[in-house]
Scaffold this motif. Sequence first.
Motif, short mmCIF file in Angstrom:
data_model
loop_
_atom_site.label_atom_id
_atom_site.label_comp_id
_atom_site.label_asym_id
_atom_site.label_seq_id
_atom_site.Cartn_x
_atom_site.Cartn_y
_atom_site.Cartn_z
N VAL A 125 0.86 -1.19 0.00
CA VAL A 125 0.00 0.00 0.00
C VAL A 125 0.89 1.24 0.00
O VAL A 125 1.88 1.30 0.72
N ARG A 126 0.55 2.19 -0.88
CA ARG A 126 1.29 3.45 -0.89
C ARG A 126 1.01 4.20 0.41
O ARG A 126 -0.08 4.15 0.97
N GLY A 127 2.02 4.93 0.87
CA GLY A 127 1.88 5.68 2.10
C GLY A 127 0.66 6.59 2.09
O GLY A 127 -0.12 6.63 3.04
N ARG A 128 0.49 7.35 0.99
CA ARG A 128 -0.63 8.28 0.91
C ARG A 128 -1.97 7.53 0.95
O ARG A 128 -2.93 7.99 1.58
N GLU A 129 -2.03 6.37 0.30
CA GLU A 129 -3.27 5.61 0.30
C GLU A 129 -3.60 5.11 1.70
O GLU A 129 -4.77 5.11 2.12
N LEU A 130 -2.58 4.67 2.44
CA LEU A 130 -2.82 4.22 3.81
C LEU A 130 -3.40 5.35 4.65
O LEU A 130 -4.36 5.16 5.40
N VAL A 131 -2.83 6.55 4.52
CA VAL A 131 -3.34 7.70 5.27
C VAL A 131 -4.78 8.00 4.87
O VAL A 131 -5.65 8.24 5.72
N ASP A 132 -5.06 7.97 3.57
CA ASP A 132 -6.42 8.24 3.10
C ASP A 132 -7.41 7.21 3.66
O ASP A 132 -8.54 7.56 4.05
N ARG A 133 -7.01 5.95 3.72
CA ARG A 133 -7.89 4.91 4.25
C ARG A 133 -8.15 5.12 5.75
O ARG A 133 -9.27 4.90 6.25
N LEU A 134 -7.12 5.52 6.48
CA LEU A 134 -7.28 5.77 7.91
C LEU A 134 -8.21 6.96 8.16
O LEU A 134 -9.05 6.94 9.07
N LEU A 135 -8.07 8.00 7.34
CA LEU A 135 -8.97 9.15 7.46
C LEU A 135 -10.40 8.75 7.15
O LEU A 135 -11.35 9.18 7.83
#
Length: 341
Positions: free
Chosen positions: A66-76
Amino acid sequence: MPPPSADHHTDLLVVGAGPTGLFAAYYAGFRGLSVTVLDSLPEPGGQINAMYPEKQIFDIAGFPAVRGRELVDRLLEQAAPYDPCYLLGHRAETMERTTEGAFLVTTHQGARVRAKAVIVTGGIGTFTPRPLPAAAAYEGAGLAYFVRRPDDYAGRDVVIVGGGDSAFDWALTLHPLAASVTLVHRRDTFRAHPATVAAVRAAGVEILTEAELTKVIGDGGDGRDIEAVEITRRDGQTYRLPCQGIIAALGFTANLGPLLGWGIDIAHRRHIPVDPAMRTSVPGIYAAGDINDYPGKVRLIAVGFGEAATAVNNAAHHIDPEQPVFPGHSTDVPTAAPAAA
């Protein structure tokens, strides 16, 4: 973003909006707590968004990669149904106890957060990029310390300064998009992983070693649009390169800053010791993620998620002793999350 001078009343204050803090925001909502998340960076994601948003992460459960930005987006997205309040661009400064036993935290912008419990998820603490003096006047106008949106560099001539993993990662990411990418490093050896260095060389990125960026040339207008840079080699030879974007990947300095004055026991001025409930030495303040420490500690994002759940569950019991530490599994709850609006 709420106004800097606003007062905020919340059940739980999470200090740090990295992955652990964002998961804590979700889990606090799941436990029925109101939550405010505070971070000194201007956007959520912590080190991931600041240093490697486009890199693949391979050790997150359920994601082969998982790309870092995608992980953050999923957590948000996971936390969004519970409507956490985000105070971004706010550094936690002072903390005091109120007469009711709550915590009053004031930020450097003057915001005041009154919380019944606090979870510190600040990773390595407040971190600031190492400066590039020759380009300091262009910060925010061509000079960046990390890349939030690679597409912003499409068709541009880009100069990356640094010799670590971030510098080479950005070189690989931007090379297919930019008109040109040049990597400049003051030494002839690199801190980056040899495989990444080899990949950058194989891609054809120009690498100038034993060299420094010594001057930025503006467009002759307000001096805030970069047109070119001058690179000086150790032997005195000077290059002038076309450039519309500079990335200073020189690393970061990190420290716990004002947290050192909160009365919490700190180990070696770097980590916060906790017990198995993630409690710090101050009742009502917990710590999770890279910032905490205990025997056998493993600093992985995956571990931080578990610590966040432990901290939230114990904080919920601290706030209301009638609440159990363990609320049951989410699969046992008729509606595990409120419907999105």
